[in-house]
Write a protein that holds these residues in place. Sequence first.
Motif, PDB file in Angstrom:
ATOM      1  N   VAL A 163     -33.557  24.468 -30.466  1.00 11.10           N
ATOM      2  CA  VAL A 163     -35.065  23.709 -30.426  1.00 11.10           C
ATOM      3  C   VAL A 163     -35.630  24.749 -31.713  1.00 11.10           C
ATOM      4  CG1 VAL A 163     -37.285  23.423 -30.064  1.00 11.10           C
ATOM      5  CG2 VAL A 163     -35.637  22.659 -28.623  1.00 11.10           C
ATOM      6  N   LEU A 164     -35.397  25.888 -31.727  1.00  9.13           N
ATOM      7  CA  LEU A 164     -35.790  27.017 -32.645  1.00  9.13           C
ATOM      8  C   LEU A 164     -34.741  26.813 -33.928  1.00  9.13           C
ATOM      9  CD1 LEU A 164     -36.544  30.369 -30.436  1.00  9.13           C
ATOM     10  CD2 LEU A 164     -38.020  28.539 -31.378  1.00  9.13           C
ATOM     11  N   LYS A 165     -33.716  26.527 -33.731  1.00  8.17           N
ATOM     12  CA  LYS A 165     -32.863  26.414 -34.939  1.00  8.17           C
ATOM     13  C   LYS A 165     -33.332  25.017 -35.730  1.00  8.17           C
ATOM     14  CE  LYS A 165     -28.380  28.481 -33.047  1.00  8.17           C
ATOM     15  NZ  LYS A 165     -27.105  28.003 -32.908  1.00  8.17           N
ATOM     16  N   LYS A 166     -33.763  24.094 -35.047  1.00 11.77           N
ATOM     17  CA  LYS A 166     -34.425  22.901 -35.579  1.00 11.77           C
ATOM     18  C   LYS A 166     -35.977  23.299 -35.868  1.00 11.77           C
ATOM     19  CE  LYS A 166     -31.289  20.070 -33.275  1.00 11.77           C
ATOM     20  NZ  LYS A 166     -31.219  18.711 -32.370  1.00 11.77           N
ATOM     21  N   TYR A 167     -36.542  24.431 -36.270  1.00  5.54           N
ATOM     22  CA  TYR A 167     -37.845  24.808 -36.496  1.00  5.54           C
ATOM     23  C   TYR A 167     -38.907  23.804 -36.991  1.00  5.54           C
ATOM     24  CZ  TYR A 167     -41.744  28.186 -36.947  1.00  5.54           C
ATOM     25  OH  TYR A 167     -42.616  28.950 -36.674  1.00  5.54           O
ATOM     26  N   ALA A 168     -38.516  23.280 -37.767  1.00  6.43           N
ATOM     27  CA  ALA A 168     -39.539  22.070 -38.301  1.00  6.43           C
ATOM     28  C   ALA A 168     -38.877  21.094 -38.547  1.00  6.43           C
ATOM     29  CB  ALA A 168     -40.280  22.825 -39.380  1.00  6.43           C
ATOM     30  N   THR A 169     -37.847  20.322 -37.932  1.00  2.20           N
ATOM     31  CA  THR A 169     -37.289  19.178 -38.049  1.00  2.20           C
ATOM     32  C   THR A 169     -37.948  18.080 -37.109  1.00  2.20           C
ATOM     33  OG1 THR A 169     -35.163  20.309 -38.436  1.00  2.20           O
ATOM     34  CG2 THR A 169     -35.038  18.066 -37.634  1.00  2.20           C
ATOM     35  N   PHE A 170     -38.720  17.241 -37.772  1.00  2.00           N
ATOM     36  CA  PHE A 170     -39.550  16.255 -37.087  1.00  2.00           C
ATOM     37  C   PHE A 170     -38.968  14.870 -37.149  1.00  2.00           C
ATOM     38  CE2 PHE A 170     -42.633  19.277 -38.249  1.00  2.00           C
ATOM     39  CZ  PHE A 170     -43.389  19.497 -37.124  1.00  2.00           C
ATOM     40  N   SER A 171     -37.444  15.144 -37.666  1.00  2.00           N
ATOM     41  CA  SER A 171     -36.987  13.620 -37.700  1.00  2.00           C
ATOM     42  C   SER A 171     -35.852  13.670 -36.455  1.00  2.00           C
ATOM     43  CB  SER A 171     -36.153  13.316 -39.256  1.00  2.00           C
ATOM     44  OG  SER A 171     -35.247  14.474 -39.318  1.00  2.00           O
ATOM     45  N   GLY A 172     -35.392  12.509 -36.355  1.00  2.00           N
ATOM     46  CA  GLY A 172     -34.341  12.427 -35.105  1.00  2.00           C
ATOM     47  C   GLY A 172     -34.866  12.427 -33.713  1.00  2.00           C
ATOM     48  N   ARG A 173     -33.914  12.564 -32.959  1.00  3.82           N
ATOM     49  CA  ARG A 173     -34.329  12.346 -31.392  1.00  3.82           C
ATOM     50  C   ARG A 173     -34.032  13.494 -30.526  1.00  3.82           C
ATOM     51  NH1 ARG A 173     -31.926   6.237 -30.095  1.00  3.82           N
ATOM     52  NH2 ARG A 173     -32.710   6.818 -28.259  1.00  3.82           N
ATOM     53  N   ALA A 174     -34.811  13.745 -29.512  1.00  2.00           N
ATOM     54  CA  ALA A 174     -34.436  14.667 -28.565  1.00  2.00           C
ATOM     55  C   ALA A 174     -34.456  14.285 -27.113  1.00  2.00           C
ATOM     56  CB  ALA A 174     -35.645  16.015 -28.616  1.00  2.00           C
ATOM     57  N   ARG A 175     -33.410  14.669 -26.256  1.00  2.00           N
ATOM     58  CA  ARG A 175     -33.533  14.291 -25.021  1.00  2.00           C
ATOM     59  C   ARG A 175     -34.422  14.856 -24.180  1.00  2.00           C
ATOM     60  NH1 ARG A 175     -27.742  15.574 -22.687  1.00  2.00           N
ATOM     61  NH2 ARG A 175     -28.742  14.627 -20.858  1.00  2.00           N
ATOM     62  N   ARG A 176     -34.820  14.420 -23.000  1.00  2.49           N
ATOM     63  CA  ARG A 176     -35.723  14.838 -22.187  1.00  2.49           C
ATOM     64  C   ARG A 176     -35.425  16.151 -21.598  1.00  2.49           C
ATOM     65  NH1 ARG A 176     -36.576  10.539 -17.355  1.00  2.49           N
ATOM     66  NH2 ARG A 176     -34.337  10.354 -17.655  1.00  2.49           N
ATOM     67  N   LYS A 177     -34.111  16.540 -21.288  1.00  2.00           N
ATOM     68  CA  LYS A 177     -33.638  17.795 -21.035  1.00  2.00           C
ATOM     69  C   LYS A 177     -33.992  19.011 -22.184  1.00  2.00           C
ATOM     70  CE  LYS A 177     -29.987  20.369 -19.062  1.00  2.00           C
ATOM     71  NZ  LYS A 177     -28.724  19.985 -18.214  1.00  2.00           N
ATOM     72  N   GLU A 178     -33.790  18.457 -23.206  1.00  3.57           N
ATOM     73  CA  GLU A 178     -33.999  19.316 -24.348  1.00  3.57           C
ATOM     74  C   GLU A 178     -35.368  19.789 -24.316  1.00  3.57           C
ATOM     75  OE1 GLU A 178     -33.580  19.830 -29.239  1.00  3.57           O
ATOM     76  OE2 GLU A 178     -32.978  17.926 -28.102  1.00  3.57           O
ATOM     77  N   TYR A 179     -36.345  18.713 -24.418  1.00  6.20           N
ATOM     78  CA  TYR A 179     -37.902  18.811 -24.422  1.00  6.20           C
ATOM     79  C   TYR A 179     -38.225  19.724 -23.419  1.00  6.20           C
ATOM     80  CZ  TYR A 179     -42.823  18.281 -24.396  1.00  6.20           C
ATOM     81  OH  TYR A 179     -44.185  18.475 -24.210  1.00  6.20           O
TER      82      TYR A 179
END
Length: 127
Positions: free
Chosen positions: A7-23
């Motif tokens: 998540v930190l590597k995608k610091y300001a990436t607001f596009s795309g999707r994130a799984r429940r586990k990631e969040y």
Amino acid sequence: MHWYVDVLKKYATFSGRARRKEYWMFTLISTVIYAVLAVIDVSLIGSGVIAGIYGLAVLLPTLAVAVRRLHDTGRSGWWLFISLVPLVGGIILLVFLASEGKPEANEHGPNPKFADAADPKVADAAV
């Protein structure tokens, strides 16, 4: 721990999707780090400066992963603002964030659950 770093590597990436586990793993690890820093900060310095700096440092990645999580459920990132509604807004947002993602690809991209299974690098890390 890789969920937090990813998540930190995608610091300001607001596009795309994130799984429940990631969040939820990012939220858990970030909350634990914040609590530890707050305890250390209050016991050593007597204020919440270090924990506050950490909170500001992870504010943008926290918002970004929440928006990507909402994208996974088929909702717009603007649904974050529902948390501003007193009493029920936070509960509604919590339900949205805890909901199962859409199994099919949507306007925000393919299902990350299936994309992770096809990626051998991620599959090796899961074992």
